[in-house]
Design an enzyme around this catalytic site. Structure first.
Site, short mmCIF file in Angstrom:
data_model
loop_
_atom_site.label_atom_id
_atom_site.label_comp_id
_atom_site.label_asym_id
_atom_site.label_seq_id
_atom_site.Cartn_x
_atom_site.Cartn_y
_atom_site.Cartn_z
N ARG A 176 -13.82 27.81 -16.55
CA ARG A 176 -14.49 26.50 -16.57
C ARG A 176 -13.40 25.48 -16.84
O ARG A 176 -12.72 25.53 -17.88
CB ARG A 176 -15.58 26.45 -17.64
CG ARG A 176 -16.16 25.05 -17.81
CD ARG A 176 -17.42 25.01 -18.65
NE ARG A 176 -18.58 25.48 -17.89
CZ ARG A 176 -19.84 25.14 -18.15
NH1 ARG A 176 -20.12 24.33 -19.16
NH2 ARG A 176 -20.84 25.60 -17.43
N HIS A 214 -20.33 23.81 -9.11
CA HIS A 214 -20.90 24.69 -10.13
C HIS A 214 -21.67 25.81 -9.39
O HIS A 214 -22.90 25.88 -9.44
CB HIS A 214 -21.83 23.89 -11.05
CG HIS A 214 -22.15 24.57 -12.34
ND1 HIS A 214 -21.64 25.81 -12.68
CD2 HIS A 214 -22.94 24.19 -13.39
CE1 HIS A 214 -22.10 26.15 -13.88
NE2 HIS A 214 -22.89 25.19 -14.32
N GLN A 257 -24.29 28.20 -11.07
CA GLN A 257 -25.55 27.51 -11.31
C GLN A 257 -26.41 27.54 -10.04
O GLN A 257 -27.61 27.85 -10.09
CB GLN A 257 -25.28 26.06 -11.73
CG GLN A 257 -26.53 25.26 -12.01
CD GLN A 257 -27.28 25.77 -13.23
OE1 GLN A 257 -26.70 25.92 -14.29
NE2 GLN A 257 -28.55 26.04 -13.08
N ASP A 309 -29.93 16.26 -12.87
CA ASP A 309 -28.88 16.65 -13.81
C ASP A 309 -28.45 15.39 -14.55
O ASP A 309 -28.84 14.27 -14.18
CB ASP A 309 -27.69 17.29 -13.05
CG ASP A 309 -26.60 17.81 -13.99
OD1 ASP A 309 -26.89 18.05 -15.19
OD2 ASP A 309 -25.45 17.96 -13.53
N1 CP Z 1 -26.02 24.81 -16.91
C1 CP Z 1 -24.88 25.14 -17.54
O1 CP Z 1 -23.87 25.52 -16.92
O2 CP Z 1 -24.94 25.03 -18.89
P1 CP Z 1 -23.73 25.16 -19.90
O3 CP Z 1 -22.87 23.94 -19.77
O4 CP Z 1 -24.38 25.26 -21.25
O5 CP Z 1 -22.93 26.40 -19.57
N1 NVA Z 2 -22.90 18.00 -14.34
C1 NVA Z 2 -22.84 18.59 -15.66
C2 NVA Z 2 -23.31 20.01 -15.59
C3 NVA Z 2 -23.30 20.73 -16.91
C4 NVA Z 2 -23.76 22.14 -16.79
C5 NVA Z 2 -21.42 18.50 -16.19
O1 NVA Z 2 -20.48 18.77 -15.43
O2 NVA Z 2 -21.25 18.16 -17.36
#
Ligand code: CP
Ligand code: NVA
Length: 305
Positions: A101, A128, A131, A220
């Site tokens: 990440r 992502h 997800q 989101d």
């Molecule tokens: N949806 C998601 O990826 O959540 P986190 O940021 O908690 O991993």
């Molecule tokens: N768009 C958000 C998703 C978190 C899971 C971010 O990148 O913070």
């Protein structure tokens, strides 16, 4: 040859179908006591906060018989200036796969091109994909099909939106994104998705038009991790893009509501919608576990490096 999972394009629609079937089997309890990844070690290198991705991977890895090794870049030599190139080559000698990440998607590409083990994108500023695979499972579970589903994404054209566009394009879902000027999804993502898509990909300004007759209404956060400096400007631009009951009434009566979480209640979504009868956000969060187990088994099951 190792396979990475950096974006949805790394899997064909047939492979996504296989993964989703396997994830549904895992969820049903089939093979609960089988450990296909016994003896393997999977790294989790996380530069940003995470609840769902971290915990669902750690639990899933354990359930598959492997061990997870969580690394904060600040606590390994990467944080003191060791290069991605060297880190990737060294970690490839110990680990069987790694979930990363990070901020820049380029970091993932650089890591993947210097490692001999599968690299899985656990979220970058641009994508992502884990997800989106969990989201596909949730839609399939709730609606019984993917092809021809009408998905409305309301809000910021961020990493989650980009991966949803790719997922929709792969699985023949019609997707309409409603976003204000300056918050559009990534142009390269759109261009490729449009070139590959069988279904419709629309970018609209009016959230009611996007939500009209939708089977799935998705949103989101307005301010993603790493965008804190632009927070006020983004909130101002996105203030008319809230998923509330008025907007939800434009969708089909049996539409479901998805949100990848974490949510900023009262901003992109109201309490009554996220906690309401149409919300599937907790199943959506759970499905991260099942789909990621299917993904790991797929990438590592027969991997002999
Ligand atoms: N949806 C998601 O990826 O959540 P986190 O940021 O908690 O991993
Ligand atoms: N768009 C958000 C998703 C978190 C899971 C971010 O990148 O913070």
């Amino acid at each position: 040859m190792k396979r990475d999972f950096l974006t949805l394009w790394d899997l064909s629609s047939e492979e996504i179908d296989i993964l989703l079937k396997r994830a549904i089997e895992f969820k049903s309890g089939k093979d609960a006591n089988k450990c296909p990844l016994i003896g393997k070690s999977i790294g989790l290198l996380f530069e940003k906060a995470s609840t769902r991705t971290r915990v669902s991977f750690e639990v899933g890895i354990y359930q598959l018989g492997a061990q997870a090794i969580y690394m904060n870049p600040k606590e390994i030599q990467l944080g003191r200036g060791e290069t991605i190139h060297d880190t990737a080559k060294v970690l490839s000698r110990y680990l069987d796969a790694i979930v990363i990440r990070t901020f820049s998607h380029g970091t993932l590409i650089e890591f993947a091109s210097n490692s001999s083990i599968p690299v899985i994108n656990g979220l970058s500023d641009l994508h992502h994909p884990c997800q989106a695979i969990g989201d596909l499972m949730t839609i399939l579970e709730k609606k019984g099909r993917l092809k021809g589903i009408r998905l409305a994404y309301i809000g910021d054209g961020n990493n989650v939106a980009n991966s949803l566009i790719e997922a929709a394009s792969r699985m023949e879902i019609d997707i309409a994104i409603a976003c204000p000027e300056g918050c559009e999804p990534d142009l390269d993502v759109l261009e490729r998705a449009r070139a590959e898509a069988v279904g419709e990909i629309l970018i609209l300004r009016d959230p009611r038009e996007a939500a009209g007759m939708a089977d799935v209404v998705y949103t989101d956060v307005w301010v993603s991790m790493g965008q804190e400096k632009e927070a006020e400007e983004k909130k101002r631009k996105l203030k008319d893009y809230q998923v509330n009951n008025r907007l939800l009434s434009c969708a089909k009566k049996n539409a479901i509501v998805l949100h990848c979480l974490p949510a900023h209640r009262g901003e992109e979504i109201t309490d009554d919608v996220i906690d309401g009868p149409q919300s599937a956000v907790l199943d959506q969060a759970e499905n991260r576990l099942h789909t990621q187990k299917a993904l790991l088994e797929f990438l590592l099951g027969n991997n002999t490096r």
